[in-house]
Design a protein around this motif. Sequence first.
Motif, PDB file in Angstrom:
ATOM      1  N   UNK A 181     -43.523   2.063   1.553  1.00 55.40           N
ATOM      2  CA  UNK A 181     -44.498   2.798   0.732  1.00 55.40           C
ATOM      3  C   UNK A 181     -44.287   2.544  -0.770  1.00 55.40           C
ATOM      4  N   UNK A 182     -43.020   2.434  -1.190  1.00 55.04           N
ATOM      5  CA  UNK A 182     -42.768   2.191  -2.616  1.00 55.04           C
ATOM      6  C   UNK A 182     -43.360   0.846  -3.030  1.00 55.04           C
ATOM      7  N   UNK A 183     -43.162  -0.146  -2.184  1.00 55.99           N
ATOM      8  CA  UNK A 183     -43.694  -1.481  -2.489  1.00 55.99           C
ATOM      9  C   UNK A 183     -45.227  -1.430  -2.585  1.00 55.99           C
ATOM     10  N   UNK A 184     -45.829  -0.698  -1.645  1.00 58.98           N
ATOM     11  CA  UNK A 184     -47.297  -0.603  -1.642  1.00 58.98           C
ATOM     12  C   UNK A 184     -47.799   0.154  -2.871  1.00 58.98           C
ATOM     13  N   UNK A 185     -47.087   1.216  -3.248  1.00 58.19           N
ATOM     14  CA  UNK A 185     -47.512   1.986  -4.434  1.00 58.19           C
ATOM     15  C   UNK A 185     -47.355   1.165  -5.709  1.00 58.19           C
ATOM     16  N   UNK A 186     -46.292   0.343  -5.748  1.00 63.41           N
ATOM     17  CA  UNK A 186     -46.121  -0.535  -6.918  1.00 63.41           C
ATOM     18  C   UNK A 186     -47.283  -1.514  -7.020  1.00 63.41           C
ATOM     19  N   UNK A 187     -47.780  -1.942  -5.868  1.00 58.39           N
ATOM     20  CA  UNK A 187     -48.920  -2.846  -5.860  1.00 58.39           C
ATOM     21  C   UNK A 187     -50.184  -2.147  -6.369  1.00 58.39           C
ATOM     22  N   UNK A 188     -50.356  -0.887  -5.956  1.00 58.82           N
ATOM     23  CA  UNK A 188     -51.503  -0.114  -6.460  1.00 58.82           C
ATOM     24  C   UNK A 188     -51.417  -0.019  -7.985  1.00 58.82           C
ATOM     25  N   UNK A 189     -50.224   0.322  -8.466  1.00 57.72           N
ATOM     26  CA  UNK A 189     -50.005   0.473  -9.906  1.00 57.72           C
ATOM     27  C   UNK A 189     -50.324  -0.846 -10.632  1.00 57.72           C
ATOM     28  N   UNK A 190     -49.900  -1.940 -10.029  1.00 57.12           N
ATOM     29  CA  UNK A 190     -50.097  -3.257 -10.659  1.00 57.12           C
ATOM     30  C   UNK A 190     -51.582  -3.609 -10.786  1.00 57.12           C
ATOM     31  N   UNK A 191     -52.349  -3.352  -9.737  1.00 58.65           N
ATOM     32  CA  UNK A 191     -53.750  -3.806  -9.774  1.00 58.65           C
ATOM     33  C   UNK A 191     -54.679  -2.836 -10.514  1.00 58.65           C
ATOM     34  N   UNK A 192     -54.188  -1.611 -10.772  1.00 64.10           N
ATOM     35  CA  UNK A 192     -55.013  -0.668 -11.540  1.00 64.10           C
ATOM     36  C   UNK A 192     -55.018  -1.038 -13.019  1.00 64.10           C
ATOM     37  N   UNK A 193     -56.158  -0.859 -13.637  1.00 61.50           N
ATOM     38  CA  UNK A 193     -56.231  -1.014 -15.087  1.00 61.50           C
ATOM     39  C   UNK A 193     -55.498   0.164 -15.739  1.00 61.50           C
ATOM     40  N   UNK A 194     -55.015   0.012 -16.969  1.00 63.45           N
ATOM     41  CA  UNK A 194     -54.446   1.177 -17.672  1.00 63.45           C
ATOM     42  C   UNK A 194     -55.459   2.316 -17.691  1.00 63.45           C
ATOM     43  N   UNK A 195     -55.012   3.506 -17.348  1.00 69.70           N
ATOM     44  CA  UNK A 195     -55.924   4.651 -17.268  1.00 69.70           C
ATOM     45  C   UNK A 195     -56.655   4.737 -15.934  1.00 69.70           C
ATOM     46  N   UNK A 196     -56.388   3.782 -15.041  1.00 71.64           N
ATOM     47  CA  UNK A 196     -57.070   3.745 -13.740  1.00 71.64           C
ATOM     48  C   UNK A 196     -56.635   4.888 -12.836  1.00 71.64           C
ATOM     49  N   UNK A 197     -57.525   5.260 -11.914  1.00 75.93           N
ATOM     50  CA  UNK A 197     -57.273   6.408 -11.025  1.00 75.93           C
ATOM     51  C   UNK A 197     -56.920   5.953  -9.618  1.00 75.93           C
ATOM     52  N   UNK A 198     -55.997   6.692  -9.027  1.00 76.23           N
ATOM     53  CA  UNK A 198     -55.608   6.476  -7.633  1.00 76.23           C
ATOM     54  C   UNK A 198     -55.959   7.749  -6.875  1.00 76.23           C
ATOM     55  N   UNK A 199     -56.870   7.656  -5.911  1.00 69.96           N
ATOM     56  CA  UNK A 199     -57.348   8.827  -5.175  1.00 69.96           C
ATOM     57  C   UNK A 199     -57.110   8.587  -3.690  1.00 69.96           C
ATOM     58  N   UNK A 200     -56.211   9.368  -3.134  1.00 75.68           N
ATOM     59  CA  UNK A 200     -55.761   9.101  -1.777  1.00 75.68           C
ATOM     60  C   UNK A 200     -55.912  10.334  -0.889  1.00 75.68           C
ATOM     61  N   UNK A 201     -56.434  10.101   0.301  1.00 77.32           N
ATOM     62  CA  UNK A 201     -56.454  11.124   1.353  1.00 77.32           C
ATOM     63  C   UNK A 201     -55.529  10.612   2.443  1.00 77.32           C
ATOM     64  N   UNK A 202     -54.629  11.451   2.900  1.00 73.95           N
ATOM     65  CA  UNK A 202     -53.668  10.939   3.879  1.00 73.95           C
ATOM     66  C   UNK A 202     -52.983  12.058   4.639  1.00 73.95           C
TER      67      UNK A 202
END
Lengths: 222, 86
Positions: A181-202
Amino acid sequence: MTKGDHIGRVAQTRASNVLYGSAVITTKDKGKIATSINGKYRKVAQNPEGLFKYPTGKAGLDALQYDPELVRLLPDSIAESYCGPGNPFSMGAINKGESVLDIGCGAGVDTILAGMMAGTDGYVTGLEIVPEMLQRAQNNLRELDVSHVSLLEASAEQLPLPDKSFDVVISNGVFNLVVDKVKALKEVFRVLKPGGRFQIADQIRTGEMPKETSSIVKSWGR
Amino acid sequence: MLHEVGFDHTQMVRETGFNSSPVTRGVLIRAVKPATTASNEGDNDMGGLLNKYQEFFDGAYKDGALSARTKILISLGASLGAGCEP
């Protein structure tokens, strides 16, 4: 990509061990988990009805209060393929012109809805690892005029996408299935633009994790 | 975990009531990538260099004769066609 084919495919690379408390999830364990997940979602791709402990299809979309105006635009054959545990757009809609990544897009219902919200000035990429789910998403996309929506077969742990390329990343019922999960979250962080939003249902686990690796692997995603 | 990765404004918004099993809960979570991060502050020479490259990259991907969307899709197609691995 050929005409009419929204799917790009990317080779996966070697995985490494992941620690869960004192338990070690090896590459072999990851293979067992992947086999189990693929087996379940191969069936889900045909029809999710009865395979989850919560409402799926149109009933799920209605119960989770998806925008009825948008849901109305979905053909029944697409709406019935919905099986998410939450509505990521309930935390904030997608604005016109925004770029959106849907990690673990499944049959692509959220991907399509994001595409409707972003409009043709935006673009949406749905990423999925189970081939049968991706094919269902492909079939769903073909029913609509959504040329600004594309699909990609890849793992959440290794996004084949440029840095800082999305305004919003959404995900619905996927990260609980991801091993690293940490690796996947780092990937989310990488591909988001600065100020980008991460919205997750899980799904989050409220009980204690099993201590034995074999039990962890067996109970994965349940 | 989200904070460890660098996210800000991390919030578990609410439960969805859609639970997969007796030991799991459906939840909604949101987080924001800070507008300024260590990787784009340019606090040293290498950071400054990377910033310049990022400015060039961002400029190249702005809407112009081709839309930003078209440019991203072309670059994605080209990288896939060339067999690039991430």
